[in-house]
Design a protein around this motif. Structure first.
Motif, PDB file in Angstrom:
ATOM      1  N   ILE A 216      37.339 -36.740  18.804  1.00  0.00           N
ATOM      2  CA  ILE A 216      38.724 -36.480  18.442  1.00  0.00           C
ATOM      3  C   ILE A 216      39.424 -35.845  19.630  1.00  0.00           C
ATOM      4  O   ILE A 216      38.948 -34.852  20.191  1.00  0.00           O
ATOM      5  CB  ILE A 216      38.792 -35.544  17.219  1.00  0.00           C
ATOM      6  CG1 ILE A 216      38.056 -36.187  16.027  1.00  0.00           C
ATOM      7  CG2 ILE A 216      40.225 -35.193  16.866  1.00  0.00           C
ATOM      8  CD1 ILE A 216      37.772 -35.231  14.893  1.00  0.00           C
ATOM      9  N   LYS A 217      40.570 -36.420  20.028  1.00  0.00           N
ATOM     10  CA  LYS A 217      41.332 -35.900  21.160  1.00  0.00           C
ATOM     11  C   LYS A 217      42.641 -35.297  20.655  1.00  0.00           C
ATOM     12  O   LYS A 217      43.578 -36.020  20.316  1.00  0.00           O
ATOM     13  CB  LYS A 217      41.593 -36.998  22.175  1.00  0.00           C
ATOM     14  CG  LYS A 217      40.319 -37.500  22.845  1.00  0.00           C
ATOM     15  CD  LYS A 217      40.606 -38.486  23.961  1.00  0.00           C
ATOM     16  CE  LYS A 217      39.309 -38.904  24.653  1.00  0.00           C
ATOM     17  NZ  LYS A 217      39.556 -39.865  25.756  1.00  0.00           N
ATOM     18  N   GLY A 220      49.639 -34.761  20.886  1.00  0.00           N
ATOM     19  CA  GLY A 220      50.549 -35.753  20.349  1.00  0.00           C
ATOM     20  C   GLY A 220      51.707 -35.107  19.613  1.00  0.00           C
ATOM     21  O   GLY A 220      51.812 -33.885  19.499  1.00  0.00           O
ATOM     22  N   LEU A 225      49.198 -39.859  14.072  1.00  0.00           N
ATOM     23  CA  LEU A 225      47.753 -39.826  13.909  1.00  0.00           C
ATOM     24  C   LEU A 225      47.112 -39.237  15.167  1.00  0.00           C
ATOM     25  O   LEU A 225      47.521 -39.548  16.294  1.00  0.00           O
ATOM     26  CB  LEU A 225      47.194 -41.230  13.669  1.00  0.00           C
ATOM     27  CG  LEU A 225      47.434 -41.840  12.294  1.00  0.00           C
ATOM     28  CD1 LEU A 225      46.998 -43.311  12.285  1.00  0.00           C
ATOM     29  CD2 LEU A 225      46.664 -41.064  11.220  1.00  0.00           C
ATOM     30  N   VAL A 226      46.111 -38.395  14.963  1.00  0.00           N
ATOM     31  CA  VAL A 226      45.355 -37.853  16.096  1.00  0.00           C
ATOM     32  C   VAL A 226      44.473 -38.957  16.657  1.00  0.00           C
ATOM     33  O   VAL A 226      43.843 -39.709  15.909  1.00  0.00           O
ATOM     34  CB  VAL A 226      44.494 -36.653  15.653  1.00  0.00           C
ATOM     35  CG1 VAL A 226      43.657 -36.137  16.822  1.00  0.00           C
ATOM     36  CG2 VAL A 226      45.367 -35.541  15.092  1.00  0.00           C
ATOM     37  N   SER A 227      44.409 -39.067  17.966  1.00  0.00           N
ATOM     38  CA  SER A 227      43.574 -40.077  18.614  1.00  0.00           C
ATOM     39  C   SER A 227      42.105 -39.788  18.353  1.00  0.00           C
ATOM     40  O   SER A 227      41.632 -38.657  18.542  1.00  0.00           O
ATOM     41  CB  SER A 227      43.841 -40.085  20.123  1.00  0.00           C
ATOM     42  OG  SER A 227      42.970 -40.978  20.784  1.00  0.00           O
ATOM     43  N   SER A 228      41.360 -40.818  17.905  1.00  0.00           N
ATOM     44  CA  SER A 228      39.936 -40.626  17.623  1.00  0.00           C
ATOM     45  C   SER A 228      39.187 -41.936  17.788  1.00  0.00           C
ATOM     46  O   SER A 228      39.770 -43.025  17.763  1.00  0.00           O
ATOM     47  CB  SER A 228      39.730 -40.078  16.203  1.00  0.00           C
ATOM     48  OG  SER A 228      40.115 -41.041  15.239  1.00  0.00           O
ATOM     49  N   SER A 229      37.890 -41.816  17.954  1.00  0.00           N
ATOM     50  CA  SER A 229      36.996 -42.977  18.022  1.00  0.00           C
ATOM     51  C   SER A 229      35.636 -42.540  17.502  1.00  0.00           C
ATOM     52  O   SER A 229      35.395 -41.350  17.288  1.00  0.00           O
ATOM     53  CB  SER A 229      36.884 -43.490  19.466  1.00  0.00           C
ATOM     54  OG  SER A 229      36.352 -42.489  20.319  1.00  0.00           O
ATOM     55  N   SER A 241      40.202 -42.761  10.272  1.00  0.00           N
ATOM     56  CA  SER A 241      40.905 -41.511  10.575  1.00  0.00           C
ATOM     57  C   SER A 241      42.290 -41.483   9.957  1.00  0.00           C
ATOM     58  O   SER A 241      43.105 -42.381  10.188  1.00  0.00           O
ATOM     59  CB  SER A 241      41.017 -41.316  12.088  1.00  0.00           C
ATOM     60  OG  SER A 241      41.716 -40.114  12.355  1.00  0.00           O
ATOM     61  N   ARG A 244      46.179 -36.055  11.060  1.00  0.00           N
ATOM     62  CA  ARG A 244      47.526 -36.021  11.611  1.00  0.00           C
ATOM     63  C   ARG A 244      47.718 -34.823  12.544  1.00  0.00           C
ATOM     64  O   ARG A 244      47.112 -33.762  12.357  1.00  0.00           O
ATOM     65  CB  ARG A 244      48.554 -35.926  10.484  1.00  0.00           C
ATOM     66  CG  ARG A 244      48.568 -37.115   9.542  1.00  0.00           C
ATOM     67  CD  ARG A 244      49.335 -38.286  10.105  1.00  0.00           C
ATOM     68  NE  ARG A 244      49.292 -39.459   9.226  1.00  0.00           N
ATOM     69  CZ  ARG A 244      49.923 -40.585   9.492  1.00  0.00           C
ATOM     70  NH1 ARG A 244      50.653 -40.695  10.600  1.00  0.00           N
ATOM     71  NH2 ARG A 244      49.841 -41.612   8.657  1.00  0.00           N
ATOM     72  N   SER A 279      48.932 -29.448  17.385  1.00  0.00           N
ATOM     73  CA  SER A 279      49.105 -30.178  18.641  1.00  0.00           C
ATOM     74  C   SER A 279      48.529 -29.421  19.826  1.00  0.00           C
ATOM     75  O   SER A 279      48.169 -30.026  20.838  1.00  0.00           O
ATOM     76  CB  SER A 279      50.587 -30.469  18.880  1.00  0.00           C
ATOM     77  OG  SER A 279      51.331 -29.262  18.948  1.00  0.00           O
ATOM     78  N   THR A 290      37.801 -32.896  24.357  1.00  0.00           N
ATOM     79  CA  THR A 290      37.432 -33.702  23.191  1.00  0.00           C
ATOM     80  C   THR A 290      36.635 -32.877  22.186  1.00  0.00           C
ATOM     81  O   THR A 290      35.703 -32.155  22.559  1.00  0.00           O
ATOM     82  CB  THR A 290      36.593 -34.926  23.619  1.00  0.00           C
ATOM     83  OG1 THR A 290      37.337 -35.704  24.549  1.00  0.00           O
ATOM     84  CG2 THR A 290      36.229 -35.782  22.416  1.00  0.00           C
TER      85      THR A 290
END
Length: 542
Positions: A216-217, A220, A225-229, A241, A244, A279, A290
């Motif tokens: 999770i990064k 924003g 949406l929070v950036s994730s992979s 995901s 927020r 944020s 991360t």
């Protein structure tokens, strides 16, 4: 699992391998000892340790240098791994590999169609190629993903966690199989599944240490949406995901719903990240941007089956069976009946000396428990209870440590795990004389350098102690539980291994403190740092 549950200090391991429990403290009176030097006694006498019990034993060869409460059983946590890993290393040798073969049932026709099943026979290989560096060494992170949820963060290793499955799939294709008309099955019968700390049943097949990593990064615009992979990416389990971005300094409500998804093996299985992340959220501990959390793979055989089919398809092998399905063990032939001529691929595991390094450096609990069962398998037994019984017999007959000097409930040091400091130092002394000693020594965390001792550096504030870095190799163990009064109790913080002193002596030691009341994780860290300082004093003064 809620965020608050995932971040509770009661679960914090400080990378030392924590045990959580709810048992009564074994209160004992402190036995005075004039052999403890004043420089160390000063640490024992800190207000933090009022009412605590210390145990300390130091040997210089066969000579006892310090001996305090060494005949009393104290909580040792993950120092228990010294016994497990030492026993297995000497039983199989550090160069032993747990190799995973793939067999076929039925025949392969001229067009490359297998009229039968493809079977992966699980060997207990802990990493399945997923931690192998290009030079053949094992990839280990001081902030390992196995502790991501308890510590609050992790740094992921670089190798592809599915590398071994890809290698097996490519070997199947190279063997001439282009299409599997039957099914794909994981033979997970090597040992009886064992319950791991109320989370799931461990089996002898592994993918990414039985976790899915979620990266999770933060940052924003609020509302986005929070950036994730996540990794591995597989149809076995999707991580969705809905997390927020919220306004700066707002409440962090991150939560992973179904962090232990029981649906693995059925189509559409997923876990969902929900909540809000400020944020300006800063990921804890690691100093990286991360945040890493994990989802437990609670059905390892089902997950591994899907992953292998996906890798087969990537290698050009068509599989007609569903990609996502329960592992069909009813299709397996009799155990041990596989013909050598039907072997179509083999994944060579890492040397167990490398596995030992993973287990001891990061205090990998599942790896230690599995190692105990593999010790049992080596000697003809196949369950946790029977492996414990075998290990108990081996400790008495080979290592000279009777059962009344310890209480072990698994291979990793969970909860009510105790031992005398005399038992620990006897094991360490025996290991120093054993054929596998160098591999065991190399696998231990190094003070001020790596593993669970990599961040222990308070001793370096004293210039006379700074040289201890790199000269102490030891296993740590932490057992903490809440007290119910807003405090925590370090039921046990233990620390055992070897010191190469400034003057060239080679010491063996075990240091344990039980019953320390602390307010938070910083208090636990203080205990940890004090024990590191004591080891540094041994380096300087002996």
């Amino acid at each position: 699992m809620s965020k608050s549950a995932r971040y509770t200090a009661a679960a914090l391991a400080v990378c030392a391998g924590i045990a959580i429990g709810a048992i009564a403290t074994r209160g004992v009176a402190q036995t005075p000892s004039t052999s403890v030097p004043a420089s160390i006694q000063t640490i024992f006498d800190k207000p933090l340790y009022k009412g605590a019990t210390w145990g300390f034993r130091v040997l210089d060869g066969s000579k006892v240098v310090i001996d305090l409460n060494s005949d009393r059983q104290l909580y040792i946590g993950s120092v228990r791994k010294v016994f497990t890993i030492g026993q297995l290393l000497n039983a199989i040798g550090p160069d032993h590999t747990y190799d995973t073969p793939v067999y076929r049932t039925g025949s392969v026709d001229r067009s490359g169609v297998l009229h039968g099943n493809l079977i992966v026979v699980a060997s207990g290989d802990l990493t399945m190629g997923g931690r192998k560096n290009p030079d053949g060494s094992i990839a280990v992170s001081n902030w390992d993903h196995n502790e991501a949820d308890s510590l609050g963060n992790a740094i992921l290793t670089k190798p592809n966690p599915l590398a071994g499955y890809a290698q097996l799939a490519q070997a199947v294709r190279a063997a001439g199989i282009k299409r599997v008309a039957g099914n794909v099955v994981i033979d997970d019968r090597l040992f009886a599944p064992y319950e791991f700390r109320g989370e799931f049943k461990v089996r002898p097949i592994f993918v990414n240490d039985d976790v899915v990593d979620v990266s999770i990064k933060p940052g924003g615009q609020p509302g986005a949406l929070v950036s994730s992979s996540y990794r591995p990416v597989s149809a076995a389990l999707e991580v969705v995901s809905r997390l927020r971005v919220s306004y700066p300094n707002s409440k962090d409500t991150l939560d992973i719903q179904s962090a232990r998804p029981q649906c693995i093996g059925t189509p559409g299985c997923s876990s969902t990240i929900v909540g809000n992340l400020p944020s300006n959220f800063t990921p804890p501990l690691t100093g990286t941007p991360t945040l890493v959390q994990t989802v437990r793979i609670v059905q390892p055989s089902n997950y591994a089956r899907t992953v292998f089919i996906e890798q087969l398809r990537s290698a050009g092998v068509t599989v007609t069976a569903p990609v996502v399905q329960q592992n069909m063990t009813a299709l397996l032939p009799a155990a041990g009946s596989y013909a050598a001529a039907n072997r179509v691929a083999t994944l060579t595991g890492m040397r167990y000396g490398q596995d030992a390094k993973l287990i001891l450096k990061i205090s990998y609990n599942i790896g230690a428990d599995t190692s105990l069962i593999l010790l049992g398998v080596k000697n003809g037994v196949h369950s946790m209870d029977s492996a414990l019984a075998y290990a108990r017999k081996d400790l008495a007959t080979r290592w000279g440590i009777p059962a009344n000097q310890y209480h072990f409930i698994d291979g990793s040091g969970y909860a009510d795990t105790t031992a005398t400091n005399g038992a620990v130092t006897k094991m360490l002394t025996g290991l120093a004389k054993s054929p596998a000693y160098q591999a065991f020594y190399d696998a231990l965390p190094i003070l001020g350098v790596d593993g669970s001792l990599g961040f222990v550096k308070d001793f370096e504030k004293d210039p006379t102690l700074a040289g201890a870095a790199g000269n102490v190799r030891a296993k740590t163990g932490t057992y903490v539980e809440p007290t119910g009064s807003g405090l925590m109790e370090v039921k046990g913080q233990a620390y055992g291994g070897y010191v190469t002193t400034k003057s060239g002596h080679h010491l063996t030691f075990e240091l344990t403190v039980n019953g320390v009341k602390v307010k938070d994780i910083l208090g636990i860290t203080s205990v940890f740092q004090d024990e590191g300082t004591i080891a540094a004093i041994l380096w300087r003064d002996y």
